[in-house]
Design a protein around this motif. Structure first.
Motif, short mmCIF file in Angstrom:
data_model
loop_
_atom_site.label_atom_id
_atom_site.label_comp_id
_atom_site.label_asym_id
_atom_site.label_seq_id
_atom_site.Cartn_x
_atom_site.Cartn_y
_atom_site.Cartn_z
N ARG A 1 0.84 -1.20 0.00
CA ARG A 1 0.00 0.00 0.00
C ARG A 1 0.88 1.25 0.00
NH1 ARG A 1 -2.71 -3.39 -1.38
NH2 ARG A 1 -4.61 -4.27 -0.43
N TRP A 2 0.62 2.11 -0.98
CA TRP A 2 1.44 3.31 -1.11
C TRP A 2 1.29 4.25 0.08
CZ3 TRP A 2 5.28 3.64 -4.42
CH2 TRP A 2 5.26 2.84 -5.58
N ARG A 3 0.12 4.19 0.75
CA ARG A 3 -0.05 5.08 1.90
C ARG A 3 0.89 4.72 3.06
NH1 ARG A 3 -4.86 2.07 1.79
NH2 ARG A 3 -5.10 0.57 3.49
#
Length: 426
Positions: free
Chosen positions: A260-262
């Motif tokens: 997940r990029w977050r």
């Protein structure tokens, strides 16, 4: 020599007060500058020179790649595959622990990181299967020592920078010693499981194993990527670290779809903090190493060796004793930076290959992670297992004996380190 004695006294006093090693080295260095009225720029200059190295840029990449692969679900897939393959063996989770550490060794290059990751995953599983908490913690701490011996290895990078030795040769030279350690630990665990009549889980069907293998093949190919890249001259050591980061993102995001990029800011912050700790230690240790050289410690050692007429093997045995004692009090990074410049000139004068010497140094200092008073690996795994430290220390004694036996083996048989790099034309 008085200066070095005062520096050592300040350093050990601060370490006794549980001051972090990087801070302790820095405070001790500043104290020496003030007491002896040395120019302040000397300290700053030696600290900057110590970290002004292109190969050291690989360190944050290795750390970041390991974090990304763990967050992308790659480690758990390897654990599941090994558990399915070894289910018919008694106490299979113990051998899975060793195998998982061999795999993680090809990602992080950090023993402490591997001990934390495999401990959280496998110590509870081992206890469910009938292993004592002390044994599970001791095995995890010992198996995690494989990490800094297989590439990518942060301690080997640091040694290569100091000794001006090919890091690629060091990486390839670590394969056989690491696999010997893994085999010895696997046999010991199997013997323990038989003696205590631990249960068998039962192996999964071939269809399940096939499915898990397909899910793990991207992770299993990582060591091949490192070897091909290094051997073929496609990547430098630093570039390998960057490639591993890109590869980890690709596998976690595109293949497994769990990355997940977050979470990237957290991963970058964690990698930055771990890197800064290492770099601070490298910088401050470089000044201490400079003091030992300026005060003629390597020259005095070489004069003593010449007078004593020691053989290369006798010299290495002395180095082993010194490093085993140093590993009881110092982390591997400062110990490498301070001790290697003292002993390496004498080693090379005696005809000892610097690649062989490097693996002896690293294996030596890794042993310090599984015995008090430092014993960082057993501190981590003991806190995960939640058992008395005395129990973990007791169970770690056979593992300590295995590690020392492998150390003596590579000390007396240099070809175990040098044969593979030579075979690959390095």
């Amino acid at each position: 020599m008085l200066m070095l004695a005062v520096l050592s006294a300040i350093l050990f006093a601060l370490m006794f007060l549980a001051v972090p090693i990087g801070v302790a080295l820095g405070v001790a260095s500043v104290a020496i500058v003030l007491i002896w009225d040395m120019p302040g720029f000397v300290l700053a200059q030696k600290m900057v020179n110590g970290i002004d190295s292109f190969p050291l840029l690989a360190v944050p990449f290795f750390i970041l790649a390991a974090s990304i692969m763990n967050s992308g679900g790659i480690t758990t897939r390897i654990v599941d595959l090994l558990a399915s393959l070894l289910g018919r063996q008694r106490g299979s989770s113990g051998v899975v622990n060793v195998g998982t550490n061999v795999f993680l060794a090809g990602i992080s290059g950090s023993s402490v990181a591997d001990a934390s990751a495999t401990g959280a995953l496998l110590i509870p599983e081992m206890r469910k299967e009938g292993y004592s908490g002390g044994f599970a913690a001791a095995l995890t701490a010992g198996a995690a020592l494989i990490g800094p011996i297989l590439p990518p290895s942060i301690p080997l990078v640091i040694y290569g920078v100091i000794a001006q030795v090919s890091i690629t040769k060091l990486f390839i030279g670590g394969y056989i010693p690491a696999l010997i350690i893994a085999l010895a630990l696997g046999l010991y665990v199997s013997s323990y499981a038989r003696r205590h009549d631990l249960p068998r889980r039962g192996r999964q069907s071939w269809s399940v194993i096939g499915r898990q293998f397909r899910a793990s093949v991207w992770a299993l190919s990582m060591p091949l990527l490192i070897v091909i890249g290094a051997r073929g001259g496609i990547f430098t050591v630093t570039e390998i670290g960057a490639v591993l980061v890109v590869y980890a993102v690709f596998v976690g995001w595109v293949i497994h779809r769990e990355f997940r990029w977050r979470g990237v800011p957290t991963l970058l912050l964690d990698a930055g903090l771990q890197t800064s700790n290492i770099i601070i230690v490298v910088a401050t240790s470089s000044f201490v190493a400079y003091l030992t050289v300026v005060h003629g410690v390597p020259k005095d050692l070489m004069a003593w060796l010449t007078a004593a007429e020691l053989s290369p093997v006798a010299f290495l045995l002395i180095v082993n004793v010194v490093l085993l004692i140093a590993g009881m009090f110092l982390d591997s990074t400062p110990a490498t930076i301070i001790i290697v410049p003292i002993f390496l000139p004498s080693a090379m004068a005696l005809g000892i290959d610097p690649v062989h010497f490097g693996l002896v140094v690293v294996v030596n200092l890794m042993i310090g992670l599984i015995h008090p008073p430092m014993g960082l690996n057993i501190l981590i795994t003991q806190s995960i297992a939640k058992v008395p430290m005395a129990e973990v220390v007791k169970e770690s004694l056979p593992i300590l004996a295995i590690m020392i036996s492998v150390l003596l083996l590579i000390t007396f048989v240099p070809e175990l380190v040098l044969w593979l790099p030579r075979l690959m034309g390095l």
